[in-house]
Design an enzyme around this catalytic site. Structure first.
Site, PDB file in Angstrom:
ATOM      1  N   SER A   1      35.580 -34.967  22.590  1.00 51.99           N
ATOM      2  CA  SER A   1      36.351 -33.715  22.559  1.00 51.99           C
ATOM      3  C   SER A   1      37.473 -33.789  21.527  1.00 51.99           C
ATOM      4  O   SER A   1      37.881 -34.882  21.112  1.00 51.99           O
ATOM      5  CB  SER A   1      36.959 -33.445  23.940  1.00 51.99           C
ATOM      6  OG  SER A   1      38.002 -34.371  24.180  1.00 51.99           O
TER       7      SER A   1
ATOM      8  N   ASP B   1      33.062 -31.751  21.030  1.00 56.13           N
ATOM      9  CA  ASP B   1      33.265 -30.839  22.157  1.00 56.13           C
ATOM     10  C   ASP B   1      34.630 -30.148  22.107  1.00 56.13           C
ATOM     11  O   ASP B   1      35.641 -30.756  21.743  1.00 56.13           O
ATOM     12  CB  ASP B   1      33.155 -31.688  23.447  1.00 56.13           C
ATOM     13  CG  ASP B   1      33.007 -30.845  24.693  1.00 56.13           C
ATOM     14  OD1 ASP B   1      32.431 -29.750  24.597  1.00 56.13           O
ATOM     15  OD2 ASP B   1      33.452 -31.294  25.761  1.00 56.13           O
ATOM     16  N   HIS B   2      34.658 -28.880  22.514  1.00 54.94           N
ATOM     17  CA  HIS B   2      35.910 -28.101  22.624  1.00 54.94           C
ATOM     18  C   HIS B   2      36.748 -28.162  21.357  1.00 54.94           C
ATOM     19  O   HIS B   2      37.934 -28.515  21.394  1.00 54.94           O
ATOM     20  CB  HIS B   2      36.735 -28.584  23.827  1.00 54.94           C
ATOM     21  CG  HIS B   2      36.212 -28.097  25.140  1.00 54.94           C
ATOM     22  ND1 HIS B   2      36.198 -26.775  25.499  1.00 54.94           N
ATOM     23  CD2 HIS B   2      35.648 -28.767  26.170  1.00 54.94           C
ATOM     24  CE1 HIS B   2      35.652 -26.640  26.712  1.00 54.94           C
ATOM     25  NE2 HIS B   2      35.298 -27.843  27.127  1.00 54.94           N
TER      26      HIS B   2
ATOM     27  N   GLU C   1      31.800 -20.420  23.756  1.00 51.38           N
ATOM     28  CA  GLU C   1      32.122 -20.074  25.156  1.00 51.38           C
ATOM     29  C   GLU C   1      32.585 -18.632  25.228  1.00 51.38           C
ATOM     30  O   GLU C   1      33.379 -18.185  24.411  1.00 51.38           O
ATOM     31  CB  GLU C   1      33.219 -21.023  25.667  1.00 51.38           C
ATOM     32  CG  GLU C   1      33.651 -20.772  27.106  1.00 51.38           C
ATOM     33  CD  GLU C   1      34.626 -21.851  27.596  1.00 51.38           C
ATOM     34  OE1 GLU C   1      34.466 -23.037  27.230  1.00 51.38           O
ATOM     35  OE2 GLU C   1      35.560 -21.493  28.335  1.00 51.38           O
TER      36      GLU C   1
ATOM     37  N   HIS D   1      30.181 -26.106  31.986  1.00 48.56           N
ATOM     38  CA  HIS D   1      31.349 -26.974  31.740  1.00 48.56           C
ATOM     39  C   HIS D   1      32.041 -27.251  33.069  1.00 48.56           C
ATOM     40  O   HIS D   1      31.810 -26.565  34.068  1.00 48.56           O
ATOM     41  CB  HIS D   1      32.326 -26.280  30.784  1.00 48.56           C
ATOM     42  CG  HIS D   1      31.918 -26.380  29.354  1.00 48.56           C
ATOM     43  ND1 HIS D   1      32.663 -27.050  28.415  1.00 48.56           N
ATOM     44  CD2 HIS D   1      30.820 -25.923  28.710  1.00 48.56           C
ATOM     45  CE1 HIS D   1      32.052 -26.989  27.239  1.00 48.56           C
ATOM     46  NE2 HIS D   1      30.925 -26.292  27.392  1.00 48.56           N
ATOM     47  N   GLY D   2      32.913 -28.265  33.065  1.00 45.62           N
ATOM     48  CA  GLY D   2      33.671 -28.568  34.274  1.00 45.62           C
ATOM     49  C   GLY D   2      32.762 -28.988  35.415  1.00 45.62           C
ATOM     50  O   GLY D   2      33.012 -28.681  36.585  1.00 45.62           O
TER      51      GLY D   2
ATOM     52  N   THR E   1      35.488 -35.699  33.724  1.00 38.30           N
ATOM     53  CA  THR E   1      36.448 -36.208  34.705  1.00 38.30           C
ATOM     54  C   THR E   1      35.825 -37.198  35.693  1.00 38.30           C
ATOM     55  O   THR E   1      36.470 -38.185  36.071  1.00 38.30           O
ATOM     56  CB  THR E   1      37.076 -35.012  35.453  1.00 38.30           C
ATOM     57  OG1 THR E   1      37.671 -34.154  34.472  1.00 38.30           O
ATOM     58  CG2 THR E   1      38.131 -35.442  36.447  1.00 38.30           C
TER      59      THR E   1
END
Ligand code: G3H
Ligand code: ZN
Length: 287
Positions: free
Chosen positions: A50, A84-85, A136, A211-212, A236
């Site tokens: 990321s 990423d991101h 996104e 995501h997440g 995470t």
């Protein structure tokens, strides 16, 4: 085996109605652990770096990317590298030189028209450079230490008709959708809006990305993959496992000074965490 391309891994997963796991890696130990887990599971995997991880490494992309490339090459399973991101245009433009085959360009925080304009430019540049581009629409909450969005907050859910327009107007290869997951959850109790996922899957002909996903329990992950999610992003959960193992190791031996002892414990825990998730994510739809 040479580096795989993200677009191919996602297309192959979609063809068998399964998904490919994309794990966020921050350190060499994350990379080694994820590749080892994928080899044991016998599944392809995406290593993703990321913009925040690049910032952690002093803004340098090449060292961690090189570690990922070199770790992926001898792997017995296909491994792809994804950035990423990304919000920075400068970072986006460094991707192609470092082994990445894909980028997620994140302008989801911008109003619709600005998201379209920025994403369209990013996609045009990426395609000219031979990269697959994910974007996104709607905003998956919990980014950068901010809390989850309330379910009815503006943008907290991706609207299917708008998503269809967004994909047409930007030319993106994949879309991250907001269906109830949130970044950086330390509990696994997110509930997804499966009706909305069904409507998005029906409305769009590009792969959908969750995501997440650390906060999404196994049964919900399985339903999401069965419902059309083809790339599942996890970060995470690996960090929870690594940190707990390092903490336990250090608490158990206060005289340890060799980082290899606790890094080995952390790396092992990441391998186990990724290994538990891989079969669930890869699972093909039943029936
Ligand atoms: O793009 C990265 C993922 O969305 C990771 O989210 O850290 O909540 O698993 P997570
Ligand atoms: Zn994410």
């Amino acid at each position: 085996m040479p580096l795989a391309a993200t677009g191919e891994l996602v297309a192959r997963a979609a063809a068998r109605h399964g998904a490919v796991a994309a794990f966020n890696v921050i350190t060499l130990e994350h990379i080694e652990a994820v590749v080892a887990a994928a080899e044991t599971a016998g599944t392809p995997v995406i290593l993703q770096v990321s913009e925040n991880a690049v910032r952690f490494h002093g803004g340098r992309l090449a060292p961690l990317a090189a570690a990922a490339v070199r770790s992926a090459e001898p792997s017995t399973v296909p491994v792809a590298l994804h950035l990423d991101h990304v919000k920075s245009g400068d970072l986006l433009r460094r991707a192609a030189d470092c082994g990445f085959s894909s980028v997620m360009y994140d302008a989801a925080h911008l109003p619709y028209a600005e998201n379209v304009a920025a994403t369209r430019d990013a996609a045009a540049w990426a395609h000219a450079a031979g990269l697959w581009l994910e974007a996104e629409l709607g905003e998956v909450g919990g980014k950068d230490g901010r809390g989850p969005l309330a379910a009815h907050a503006p943008g907290a859910r991706t609207e299917p008709a708008e998503a269809r327009r967004f994909v047409t107007e930007t030319g993106v290869d994949a879309l991250a959708v907001a269906i109830g997951s949130s970044h950086a959850m330390t509990s696994r109790d997110a509930r997804l809006d499966h009706d909305l996922l069904g409507a998005l899957h029906e409305a769009l002909d590009v792969p959908l990305v969750l995501h997440g996903s650390s906060g999404v329990p196994d049964d919900e992950l399985r339903r999401a993959v069965a419902g059309g999610i083809t790339k599942v992003n996890i970060g995470t959960a690996l960090n929870i496992a690594m940190t707990a193992a390092v903490r336990a190791h250090l608490a158990g031996d206060e005289r340890t000074v060799d980082p290899r002892s606790y890094l080995a414990a952390g790396r092992r825990a990441v391998t186990e965490a990724a290994g538990r998730l891989l079969p669930t994510i890869a699972a093909a739809r039943v029936g």
